[in-house]
Design an enzyme around this catalytic site. Structure first.
Site, PDB file in Angstrom:
ATOM      1  CG  MET A  14      -2.112  -0.922   1.117  1.00  0.00           C
ATOM      2  SD  MET A  14      -3.346  -0.383  -0.094  1.00  0.00           S
ATOM      3  CE  MET A  14      -4.058   1.034   0.755  1.00  0.00           C
ATOM      4  CG  ASN A  33      10.462  -0.251   4.903  1.00  0.00           C
ATOM      5  OD1 ASN A  33       9.234  -0.188   4.950  1.00  0.00           O
ATOM      6  ND2 ASN A  33      11.123  -1.356   5.234  1.00  0.00           N
ATOM      7  NE  ARG A  34       9.611  -0.888  11.574  1.00  0.00           N
ATOM      8  CZ  ARG A  34       8.791  -1.465  12.447  1.00  0.00           C
ATOM      9  NH1 ARG A  34       9.036  -1.344  13.747  1.00  0.00           N
ATOM     10  NH2 ARG A  34       7.747  -2.152  12.036  1.00  0.00           N
ATOM     11  CB  SER A 129     -11.220   2.499   1.047  1.00  0.00           C
ATOM     12  OG  SER A 129     -11.859   1.326   0.576  1.00  0.00           O
ATOM     13  N   GLY A 131      -7.617  -0.916  -1.577  1.00  0.00           N
ATOM     14  CA  GLY A 131      -6.639  -1.980  -1.695  1.00  0.00           C
ATOM     15  C   GLY A 131      -5.429  -1.556  -2.509  1.00  0.00           C
ATOM     16  CE  LYS A 183     -10.446   2.279   4.661  1.00  0.00           C
ATOM     17  NZ  LYS A 183     -10.147   1.012   5.309  1.00  0.00           N
ATOM     18  CG  HIS A 186     -15.362   2.088   3.442  1.00  0.00           C
ATOM     19  ND1 HIS A 186     -14.485   1.009   3.510  1.00  0.00           N
ATOM     20  CD2 HIS A 186     -15.510   2.352   2.119  1.00  0.00           C
ATOM     21  CE1 HIS A 186     -14.136   0.645   2.297  1.00  0.00           C
ATOM     22  NE2 HIS A 186     -14.736   1.448   1.428  1.00  0.00           N
ATOM     23  CG  ASN A 187     -12.801  -0.970   6.498  1.00  0.00           C
ATOM     24  OD1 ASN A 187     -12.859  -0.177   5.563  1.00  0.00           O
ATOM     25  ND2 ASN A 187     -11.660  -1.470   6.917  1.00  0.00           N
ATOM     26  CD  GLU A 190     -14.034  -3.979   2.670  1.00  0.00           C
ATOM     27  OE1 GLU A 190     -13.215  -4.867   2.960  1.00  0.00           O
ATOM     28  OE2 GLU A 190     -13.728  -2.778   2.526  1.00  0.00           O
ATOM     29  CE1 TYR A 191     -15.352  -8.147   9.374  1.00  0.00           C
ATOM     30  CE2 TYR A 191     -14.464  -6.316   8.110  1.00  0.00           C
ATOM     31  CZ  TYR A 191     -14.293  -7.334   9.031  1.00  0.00           C
ATOM     32  OH  TYR A 191     -13.062  -7.536   9.605  1.00  0.00           O
ATOM     33  CG  HIS A 452     -35.405  -2.013  35.441  1.00  0.00           C
ATOM     34  ND1 HIS A 452     -34.289  -1.418  35.970  1.00  0.00           N
ATOM     35  CD2 HIS A 452     -35.170  -3.355  35.469  1.00  0.00           C
ATOM     36  CE1 HIS A 452     -33.403  -2.343  36.299  1.00  0.00           C
ATOM     37  NE2 HIS A 452     -33.917  -3.533  36.007  1.00  0.00           N
ATOM     38  CB  SER A 478     -34.720  -0.142  39.598  1.00  0.00           C
ATOM     39  OG  SER A 478     -33.356  -0.190  39.257  1.00  0.00           O
ATOM     40  CE1 TYR A 481     -27.651   2.808  28.371  1.00  0.00           C
ATOM     41  CE2 TYR A 481     -28.674   0.773  27.613  1.00  0.00           C
ATOM     42  CZ  TYR A 481     -27.825   1.849  27.398  1.00  0.00           C
ATOM     43  OH  TYR A 481     -27.172   1.956  26.198  1.00  0.00           O
TER      44      TYR A 481
END
Length: 483
Positions: A14, A33-34, A129, A131, A183, A186-187, A190-191, A452, A478, A481
């Site tokens: 990437m 780059n390392r 995004s 790829g 993002k 977005h992902n 995508e799933y 509740h 009580s 929530y």
């Protein structure tokens, strides 16, 4: 002497492709780059004769940049990003910019924005995004963070991004973690899209007994209509690949899906926000279930699938039903994703441009599709639209596909083929469109065992009541929530 317009750290695929993309658009890029060997290999390979400067230390990288210095990180999310930021801070001057282009959790981007601001530095957390191909030829880019940094990086990002017509698939999303949040959603979508397509494929392959080649033809045809999208396109392409023995490659791939966490993050955020992101979350769980391969093999022997003859069903009728179920469920997936972004915008005080987000997703990204043009139009026409299902186009699309949507799921049930995402989408729709649901029983149960309280249909909203169900608890309620 400063030479480079931007520096980039991290020369995995990437990172390399983004650098080449920037160079193709006339920008000079310094890279680090390392592993120096990786840098040299890149410079002697694809980067040869391009406006790319190799450096062997962070000091050399920073010294080669024009002011304000812009350093983009394309490294593993999490501690690695923080590690590089810590090393860069003493090398940079006030007003310089650090950009994180990885798949970082939005809360990390929020934290980094504030921490760097205190040190006089500007931070951008941006989703990228598309790829490897998108990075090289035009990704969707979703930047957020410190808005003061945007003017300095806008010319670069919008030049290298994909284009929807003449419009760049990149614009400022919002403050702090907004870019990485969008993002993340977005992902998540995508799933959902991927799971919906996979379920549709299984209904064809096992339910209708279709070959991989026949499934390819169907998906290729669907890609010419309302389902036109990158994921449908690659699904059709995948089904053409053959293994060495001539058998479909898809049949040789183990049915145990992996994941990197962004779908899970989306589901967690939906629970925190109280937004029913049922389809996307179910898609994450479907991957988790697929990973239980050994257990599924054992269970399949104890509970064998005894189904009728698949080919007894009218193929074209069922295929039409699957098509419509996929289309309707896709609408629900985006509806839920936008519901989550709208709630997050309220919670974090972000000013999100929902039509603009759809435009950013129109090209370059994994979920790019013709479908997104209608989302942009919907929000352009109604900026305060609270739910996509309230737009006339999507209303009519759901009404036109609902009957077949149900038929496809019934077909899956009859064939004992799991359709968790398709079914979850329909369950959400049935709940959302229902004037009355079963939550009155839930409230009665909660009040019975926990005092509740509940609201009444014949009293103003917000007025609370408690019943002494067992005639011994008194009239003390009580805390409650509420989502």
């Amino acid at each position: 002497m400063s030479q480079a317009d931007i520096g980039l750290i991290g020369l995995a695929v990437m990172g390399q492709n983004l650098v080449l993309n920037m160079a193709d658009h006339g920008f000079t890029v310094a890279v680090y780059n390392r592993s120096p060997d990786k840098t040299r290999a890149f410079l002697n390979g694809e980067a040869a004769s391009k406006s790319i400067i190799g450096t062997e230390s962070l000091e050399e990288l920073v010294s080669s940049l024009k002011s304000p210095r812009k350093v983009m990180l394309m490294v593993k999310a999490g501690e690695v990003v923080d590690h590089f930021i810590e090393q860069l801070i003493p090398l940079l001057d006030e007003g310089d910019i650090i950009i994180d282009g990885g798949n970082s959790l939005y809360t990390d981007s929020t934290r980094r924005t504030h921490e760097l601001k205190e040190k006089g530095l500007l931070f951008i957390g941006t989703g990228v995004s598309g790829g490897e191909e998108g990075a090289r030829h035009g990704p969707s880019i979703m930047p957020g963070g410190n808005p003061q940094a945007w003017p300095a990086v806008k010319p670069i990002f919008q030049a290298i991004s994909a284009k929807a017509g003449e419009e760049p698939c990149c614009d400022w999303v919002g403050d702090a973690g907004a870019g990485h949040y969008v993002k993340m959603v977005h992902n998540g979508i995508e799933y959902g899209d991927m799971q919906l397509i996979a379920e549709s494929y299984q209904l064809m392959r096992e339910g209708l007994g279709m070959s991989a080649d026949e499934c390819h033809q169907v998906f290729a045809e669907w890609n010419k209509g309302v389902l036109d999208s990158y994921l449908i396109e690659i699904t059709a392409d995948i089904l053409t690949f053959k293994d060495a023995d001539g058998a479909p490659l898809i049949d040789k791939i183990l049915d145990a899906a992996g994941q990197k966490g962004t779908g899970k993050w989306t589901g967690i955020s939906s629970l925190e926000m109280g937004v029913p992101l049922t389809l996307i979350t179910e898609s994450v769980y479907a991957r988790c279930l697929s990973a239980l391969k050994d257990e599924r093999l054992t269970a399949s022997k104890r509970f064998p699938r005894d189904v009728g003859t698949a080919m007894s069903a009218d193929r074209e009728t069922v295929l039409t039903a699957i098509h419509d179920a996929l289309y309707a469920s896709k609408i629900i997936s985006y509806t839920q994703g936008y519901m989550l972004m709208q709630e997050a915008a309220k919670h974090f005080s972000w000013d999100l441009n929902y039509g603009g987000i759809a435009l950013m997703w129109r090209g370059g990204c994994i979920i790019r599709s013709t479908f997104l043009g209608e989302i942009k139009r919907a929000f352009d026409e109604q900026p305060d639209l609270n739910n996509l299902l309230m737009d006339n186009f999507f209303e009519q699309a759901i009404k036109a596909t609902e009957a077949n949507w149900r038929k496809a799921i019934i077909f899956g049930i009859e064939q004992k083929i799991p359709t968790p995402a398709l079914s979850s989408a329909l369950a959400f729709f049935d709940g959302y469109r229902s004037e009355t649901v079963s939550a009155n029983m839930l409230q009665a149960q909660r009040d019975y065992f926990g005092a509740h309280t509940y609201e009444r249909v014949d009293a103003p909203r917000g007025e609370r009541f408690h019943t002494d169900w067992i005639q011994s608890g008194g009239n003390i309620s009580s805390t409650s929530y509420e989502v």
